[in-house]
Design an enzyme around this catalytic site. Structure first.
Site, PDB file in Angstrom:
ATOM      1  N   CYS A  77      69.786  40.838  57.498  1.00  0.00           N
ATOM      2  CA  CYS A  77      69.565  39.801  57.482  1.00  0.00           C
ATOM      3  C   CYS A  77      67.536  38.816  56.936  1.00  0.00           C
ATOM      4  CB  CYS A  77      69.495  39.055  58.572  1.00  0.00           C
ATOM      5  SG  CYS A  77      69.287  37.172  58.315  1.00  0.00           S
ATOM      6  N   CYS A 157      72.739  34.187  66.769  1.00  0.00           N
ATOM      7  CA  CYS A 157      70.939  34.169  65.999  1.00  0.00           C
ATOM      8  C   CYS A 157      70.352  34.231  66.192  1.00  0.00           C
ATOM      9  CB  CYS A 157      71.471  33.068  64.393  1.00  0.00           C
ATOM     10  SG  CYS A 157      69.468  33.029  64.272  1.00  0.00           S
ATOM     11  N   TYR A 299      51.114  13.853  51.610  1.00  0.00           N
ATOM     12  CA  TYR A 299      52.559  14.646  51.852  1.00  0.00           C
ATOM     13  C   TYR A 299      53.036  13.894  53.365  1.00  0.00           C
ATOM     14  CZ  TYR A 299      50.928  16.840  47.848  1.00  0.00           C
ATOM     15  OH  TYR A 299      50.330  16.868  46.914  1.00  0.00           O
ATOM     16  N   GLU A 320      54.530  10.080  50.445  1.00  0.00           N
ATOM     17  CA  GLU A 320      55.164  11.136  50.565  1.00  0.00           C
ATOM     18  C   GLU A 320      56.160   9.927  49.220  1.00  0.00           C
ATOM     19  OE1 GLU A 320      56.367  12.971  52.006  1.00  0.00           O
ATOM     20  OE2 GLU A 320      58.766  12.364  51.019  1.00  0.00           O
ATOM     21  N   ASP A 368      49.225  17.901  53.465  1.00  0.00           N
ATOM     22  CA  ASP A 368      50.296  18.867  54.252  1.00  0.00           C
ATOM     23  C   ASP A 368      51.379  18.868  52.981  1.00  0.00           C
ATOM     24  OD1 ASP A 368      51.901  20.404  55.365  1.00  0.00           O
ATOM     25  OD2 ASP A 368      52.402  18.500  57.023  1.00  0.00           O
ATOM     26  N   CYS A 395      51.717  25.572  54.011  1.00  0.00           N
ATOM     27  CA  CYS A 395      53.117  26.610  54.787  1.00  0.00           C
ATOM     28  C   CYS A 395      52.669  27.916  53.691  1.00  0.00           C
ATOM     29  CB  CYS A 395      54.123  26.353  54.714  1.00  0.00           C
ATOM     30  SG  CYS A 395      54.678  25.443  53.191  1.00  0.00           S
TER      31      CYS A 395
HETATM   32  N1  SAH Z   1      53.280  15.846  57.164  1.00  0.00           N
HETATM   33  C1  SAH Z   1      55.105  15.900  56.821  1.00  0.00           C
HETATM   34  C2  SAH Z   1      55.559  17.166  55.651  1.00  0.00           C
HETATM   35  C3  SAH Z   1      55.515  18.257  55.109  1.00  0.00           C
HETATM   36  S1  SAH Z   1      56.569  18.632  54.064  1.00  0.00           S
HETATM   37  C4  SAH Z   1      55.225  16.695  58.584  1.00  0.00           C
HETATM   38  O1  SAH Z   1      54.837  17.653  59.064  1.00  0.00           O
HETATM   39  O2  SAH Z   1      57.196  16.636  58.490  1.00  0.00           O
HETATM   40  C5  SAH Z   1      55.626  18.187  52.531  1.00  0.00           C
HETATM   41  C6  SAH Z   1      56.448  16.244  52.296  1.00  0.00           C
HETATM   42  O3  SAH Z   1      55.439  16.138  50.828  1.00  0.00           O
HETATM   43  C7  SAH Z   1      58.056  17.101  51.915  1.00  0.00           C
HETATM   44  O4  SAH Z   1      58.117  14.947  52.684  1.00  0.00           O
HETATM   45  C8  SAH Z   1      58.362  16.324  51.007  1.00  0.00           C
HETATM   46  O5  SAH Z   1      59.279  15.843  50.549  1.00  0.00           O
HETATM   47  C9  SAH Z   1      56.362  15.900  50.263  1.00  0.00           C
HETATM   48  N2  SAH Z   1      56.107  15.952  48.618  1.00  0.00           N
HETATM   49  C10 SAH Z   1      56.970  17.215  47.818  1.00  0.00           C
HETATM   50  N3  SAH Z   1      56.015  16.849  46.621  1.00  0.00           N
HETATM   51  C11 SAH Z   1      55.248  15.496  46.962  1.00  0.00           C
HETATM   52  C12 SAH Z   1      54.872  14.740  45.660  1.00  0.00           C
HETATM   53  N4  SAH Z   1      54.572  15.394  44.884  1.00  0.00           N
HETATM   54  N5  SAH Z   1      53.958  13.676  46.401  1.00  0.00           N
HETATM   55  C13 SAH Z   1      54.186  13.279  47.663  1.00  0.00           C
HETATM   56  N6  SAH Z   1      54.993  13.894  48.712  1.00  0.00           N
HETATM   57  C14 SAH Z   1      55.294  15.058  48.386  1.00  0.00           C
END
Ligand code: SAH
Length: 440
Positions: A77, A157, A299, A320, A368, A395
């Protein structure tokens, strides 16, 4: 060396995907499944540009950290590459993966802290996307092997709760009994760690007229509170843009720490509630807020980090790109009675440079981004905004290192690097980095 050769190799390194790395005849060999310190016999399956990939055949000297995997399917997997490694080894390997990326790609030598792990690194996932397979005559839901489309049934799982696995088995039966439901391509399930409520999204490649019937039956199942349909004809991405509610409520509710969140199907939400709390507490600690700061949460998803930060800031602005996630964020700020947060639906690379150009100043920024990291205009705008501290949550250690290197070239330094294990049993790792503007 050529494909088909049987080689003996000692593993001295670990790749960013968790593969063992060794050398044989001065050629770098990647061996998936082999652990640091092991000597193994492996079959070369690919050789090009002085690099080879080899399949583990036999352990000549196994690592003392090698254990029996819990799940009988873990070696096939694509979900759990590290189940055969003790948890202590997993954490050390991830620390090394982050340190290697920071040094090699970022030229950053700040020590990487030991990874913060989980007490019980099992059954932590609150979301799963299951592929449907019809090849066996019976409908089965499950995953793919790593790097291929070979199907592996989900069975029990070990990353999901028993309730979620129960729902998967029920769904297989329901889809089977519904007759012509073979157009269901994938099923996404979200389970609230707070109250056990579950949201199900059926993903099809085209319009599917039997789904409302199926949804009516499904909503009667204990715990299922929301059923959606998503149409996605692009096989390169997991979900399409359009979500249609078929039965039940539009969102589910979950908590991280003391905060309550509503979550729409298209919104991002960290998949490990317990460790997300650890992560966000670390973000707050690194932000070093006194109540006077203008903070940006770039983000921001549904505003999770924004709400943590707002406890100690003057004002937080969240940015976002997904409109529905911003709607969730606004509702979440209202629910948690926080008036210090505002949210903007925009792409960070479009919005932030304009905002910074208008002379707006930031004290602290949290970023993020998704796996691909930040677009350069975002980093440039942060530099212009005058942010004293940047807390980078990532990540993907590779893009983190690349972006941190860029910020270091323009006046910042890395003060601390703290990985947190949100993805136990897999090679994925989350990292929080504290950067600050160097005194002139
Ligand atoms: N900080 C949040 C989400 C992190 S994930 C938490 O911890 O839950 C990254 C996020 O960035 C997602 O919600 C995605 O929709 C957003 N995202 C992706 N590309 C982006 C961009 N170009 N501008 C703004 N947000 C974006």
């Amino acid at each position: 060396m050529k494909a088909g050769d049987m080689i003996q190799v000692t593993i001295t390194g670990i790749s960013h995907q968790g593969y063992g790395i060794g050398r044989c005849d001065n050629i770098v060999v990647f061996v998936p499944g082999a652990m640091l310190g092991e000597t193994v016999e492996a079959l070369v399956v690919e050789y090009k540009k002085k690099m080879a990939t080899a399949q583990l055949q036999r352990l000549i000297a196994p690592s003392p950290e090698r254990i029996d995997a819990r799940c009988p399917q873990s070696s096939q997997c694509g979900g759990c590459e590290l189940q055969h490694c003790s948890y202590a080894y997993q954490l050390q390997a991830k620390q090394k993966i982050v340190a290697d990326a920071m040094q090699r790609l970022g030229r950053i030598t700040t020590p990487v802290e030991p990874v913060i792990g989980m007490q019980t690194p099992w059954r932590y996932r609150n979301k799963g996307i299951f592929h449907a397979d019809y090849s066996d005559g019976a409908v089965r839901l499950g995953f793919y092997e790593q790097g291929s489309h070979t199907f592996v049934p989900a069975a029990d799982c070990q990353l999901f709760s028993e309730a979620m696995n129960g729902l998967v088995a029920h769904l297989e039966e329901l889809i089977q009994n519904s007759g012509r439901a073979y157009y269901i391509h994938k099923v996404m399930i979200r389970e609230s760690a707070y109250n056990g409520d579950m949201m199900v999204v059926f993903v099809t490649q085209e319009a599917a007229w039997r789904l409302p019937e199926l949804a009516e039956q499904l909503i009667a199942y204990p715990g299922v509170v929301s059923v959606y349909h998503n149409i996605n004809s692009n096989l390169k991405i997991m979900l399409g843009r359009q979500f249609r509610l078929l039965a039940g409520q539009e969102t589910i509710e979950d908590t991280i720490g003391d905060f309550h969140f509503q979550i729409s199907p298209q919104s991002f939400f960290q998949i490990n509630n317990q460790q997300a709390h650890v992560l966000y507490e670390k973000v707050l600690e690194y932000a070093q807020l006194t109540g006077q700061e203008q903070v940006a949460d770039i983000y921001c998803g549904i505003g999770t980090i924004s709400l943590y930060l707002a406890q100690q800031a003057k004002a937080v602005i969240g940015i976002e790109s997904i409109g529905q996630a911003v709607q969730d964020a606004k509702e979440n700020a209202r629910r948690n009675q926080d008036e210090r947060c505002t949210f903007v639906a925009a792409k960070a690379e479009d919005w932030l440079p304009k905002w910074a150009k208008q002379g707006n100043q930031l004290d602290v920024a949290v970023i993020d981004p998704p796996r691909k990291g930040c677009e350069t205009p975002v980093l440039d705008a942060l530099i212009t905004s005058g942010a004293k501290r940047i807390v980078y949550v990532s990540c993907n250690p590779s893009t983190l290192a690349r972006d941190a290197k860029y910020l270091c070239q323009y006046g910042y330094e890395v003060n601390a690097v703290q990985p947190v294990d949100l993805f136990c049993q897999s090679w994925h790792v989350e990292t929080v980095v504290l950067m600050s503007r160097k005194e002139k």
